[in-house]
Design a protein around this motif. Structure first.
Motif, PDB file in Angstrom:
ATOM      1  N   PHE A 256     -12.677  50.256  32.855  1.00 45.18           N
ATOM      2  CA  PHE A 256     -12.091  49.662  31.913  1.00 45.18           C
ATOM      3  C   PHE A 256     -12.250  48.164  32.000  1.00 45.18           C
ATOM      4  N   PHE A 257     -12.526  47.395  33.182  1.00 48.82           N
ATOM      5  CA  PHE A 257     -13.057  46.283  33.028  1.00 48.82           C
ATOM      6  C   PHE A 257     -14.400  46.009  33.882  1.00 48.82           C
ATOM      7  N   LEU A 258     -15.015  44.847  33.593  1.00 46.75           N
ATOM      8  CA  LEU A 258     -16.428  44.634  34.012  1.00 46.75           C
ATOM      9  C   LEU A 258     -16.534  43.891  35.203  1.00 46.75           C
ATOM     10  N   ASP A 283     -13.903  36.252  19.100  1.00 48.42           N
ATOM     11  CA  ASP A 283     -12.711  36.535  19.400  1.00 48.42           C
ATOM     12  C   ASP A 283     -12.376  36.564  20.675  1.00 48.42           C
ATOM     13  N   PRO A 284     -11.262  35.797  20.970  1.00 49.14           N
ATOM     14  CA  PRO A 284     -10.943  35.245  22.499  1.00 49.14           C
ATOM     15  C   PRO A 284     -10.565  36.361  23.378  1.00 49.14           C
ATOM     16  N   ARG A 285      -9.892  37.657  22.397  1.00 46.06           N
ATOM     17  CA  ARG A 285      -9.529  38.750  23.284  1.00 46.06           C
ATOM     18  C   ARG A 285     -10.697  39.245  23.972  1.00 46.06           C
ATOM     19  N   ALA A 288     -11.257  39.560  27.720  1.00 44.10           N
ATOM     20  CA  ALA A 288     -10.333  40.396  28.448  1.00 44.10           C
ATOM     21  C   ALA A 288     -11.273  41.513  29.350  1.00 44.10           C
ATOM     22  N   TYR A 289     -12.197  41.896  28.844  1.00 47.42           N
ATOM     23  CA  TYR A 289     -13.181  42.861  29.521  1.00 47.42           C
ATOM     24  C   TYR A 289     -13.778  42.288  30.808  1.00 47.42           C
ATOM     25  N   PRO A 293      -6.570  39.917  32.770  1.00 43.68           N
ATOM     26  CA  PRO A 293      -5.420  40.245  33.866  1.00 43.68           C
ATOM     27  C   PRO A 293      -6.017  41.479  34.474  1.00 43.68           C
ATOM     28  N   ARG A 294      -6.790  42.410  33.907  1.00 41.00           N
ATOM     29  CA  ARG A 294      -7.378  43.697  34.558  1.00 41.00           C
ATOM     30  C   ARG A 294      -6.108  44.506  35.197  1.00 41.00           C
TER      31      ARG A 294
END
Length: 426
Positions: A256-258, A283-285, A288-289, A293-294
């Motif tokens: 889900f996150f790196l 894109d600032p979003r 997230a990856y 916040p994870r």
């Protein structure tokens, strides 16, 4: 986390580690002709994809074709990041968005096989907030918001969510004003600062777009399923997917996150500019990856992966739920997942438990076989499995929005024209 829960995780992780070490090497390769494909015809994929890159219609891509459980074609094109000019590697990591839905659907079916739930169970059995839901019905009256809210005719079931027939959208239906006010519009949840359950419980109080079972409505269905997995299993969705699916299948780059050491392999996102060419999207979003916040594990669109990792998952499905000696599902469960459950509710194709399913060849004008199934993601990734031809195909790129791109259709045609021996005709 309780000691018992932690103990279960550690035991499962140990088992998965043993399986991982057994076949963590690259997927087996084969000369195309050995599996009924043409090397020369597969070369057309490279010609066309390179043309997309040269003409500025894609920033980069990775394409993979496997047959009989072996990779016959794997090639990368373009750049992973225009800022550095680095070439796209075959192990580049991509945001797969809605291709996450397949893994979450498999997670649900693992729990189904363990006797922890039934597909026709009401969702409220596990998430009480869904006991009494409502539907927003368009209202022609010039006064008011343009819709009226009525009670749902019945409760939403787990199968409704798997088939996207629960009536739940991404918040752009008749009551879009209420979804906007609640902060629940769109599929992107990776940057949210609270666990996914917070948003799912909030979603249950909003009016849906259609009555359960009456329409195919694409939306938060699989995000609800992801939270359902958490409730039923007692694990976070990230832990469940890791321990029960990705680690057993040696999908080392799917998460889900790196972690920090893999951020450099994350492909840049492009969009179509005014001149019709791909240009970098800021894109600032997207951070997230890497640095978000994870916390929010979005089962509907939250994962990142590579072409080979995703092919491992698909090869497991294509071989009836088993890959590398690891059994994720029973063959009968895979058969159930890839059968049509919705009839004419889903256009020219059918829809199973997480995938489109080809019900009648020729209905959509694309090559394939009856029984083939697949899906794609918002960043213009796509995949499919063709059991009749023992074929798996993966196309990874990062293009969003991909309005006007015909890359998916071209890739599909190029894959099928490479077949020189059809197994279906044997």
């Amino acid at each position: 986390m309780s000691r018992n829960k932690l103990f279960r995780i550690l035991i499962l992780a140990a088992v998965c580690g043993m399986a991982l070490s057994a076949f963590a090497a690259d997927l087996p390769r084969v000369r195309p002709e050995v599996v009924g494909l043409s090397t020369a015809r597969l070369g057309r994929i490279a010609e066309v994809m390179q043309r997309y890159v040269d003409e500025g219609r894609l920033g980069g891509a990775v394409t993979l074709v496997a047959r009989e459980g072996k990779v016959a074609y794997l090639q990368a094109f373009g750049k992973i990041d225009p800022a550095t000019g680095a070439a796209m590697p075959v192990d580049a990591i991509f945001r797969i968005a809605s291709q996450s839905k397949a893994l979450t659907s498999v997670a649900v079916m693992i729990l189904f096989e363990e006797g922890k739930l039934l597909l026709d169970d009401p969702v409220s059995k596990y998430i009480p907030e869904f006991a009494k839901t409502t539907v927003a019905v368009p209202d022609g009256s010039k006064k008011g918001p343009g819709y009226k809210i009525v009670p749902a005719k019945r409760q939403i079931t787990i199968r409704d969510l798997l088939t996207h027939t629960a009536g739940i959208s991404y918040g752009y239906g008749p009551a879009k004003d209420l979804y906007e006010k609640a902060g629940l519009q769109g599929w992107f949840l990776a940057d949210r600062p609270e666990p996914v359950g917070t948003y799912i419980r909030k979603l249950a109080a909003l009016p849906f777009d259609a009555q359960p079972g009456e329409k195919h409505v694409y939306g938060y269905n699989t995000d609800i399923l992801g939270y359902l997995v958490e409730v039923v299993s007692g694990l976070s969705l990230a832990d469940f997917v890791r321990v029960r699916i990705t680690e057993p299948l040696a999908m080392a780059d799917t998460s889900f996150f790196l972690p920090e050491d893999k951020i450099g392999r994350l492909a840049a996102v492009y969009g179509i500019g005014k001149d019709g060419k791909a240009e970098l999207v800021a894109d600032p979003r997207e951070t997230a990856y890497c640095t978000g916040p994870r916390i929010c594990y979005a089962g509907g669109a939250g994962l990142v992966s590579t072409a080979e990792d995703y092919a491992r998952f698909l090869l497991m499905l294509q071989s009836g739920g088993e890959w590398g000696g690891v059994h994720i599902l029973s063959p009968k469960t895979v058969e159930l997942m890839t059968a049509d459950h919705v009839g004419r509710l889903y256009g020219s194709n059918g829809f199973g438990l997480g995938f489109w399913v080809t019900r009648e060849l020729g209905r959509n004008g694309e090559p394939g076989s009856v029984g083939a199934y697949g899906w794609g993601g918002a960043y213009h990734t796509t995949y499919w499995v063709d059991p009749a031809e023992k074929l798996v195909a993966v196309f990874m790129t990062q293009l969003m929005p991909a309005t006007g791109s015909d890359a998916h259709g071209k890739f599909k045609a190029l894959v099928y024209q490479s077949i020189i021996e059809s197994y279906e005709k044997r």
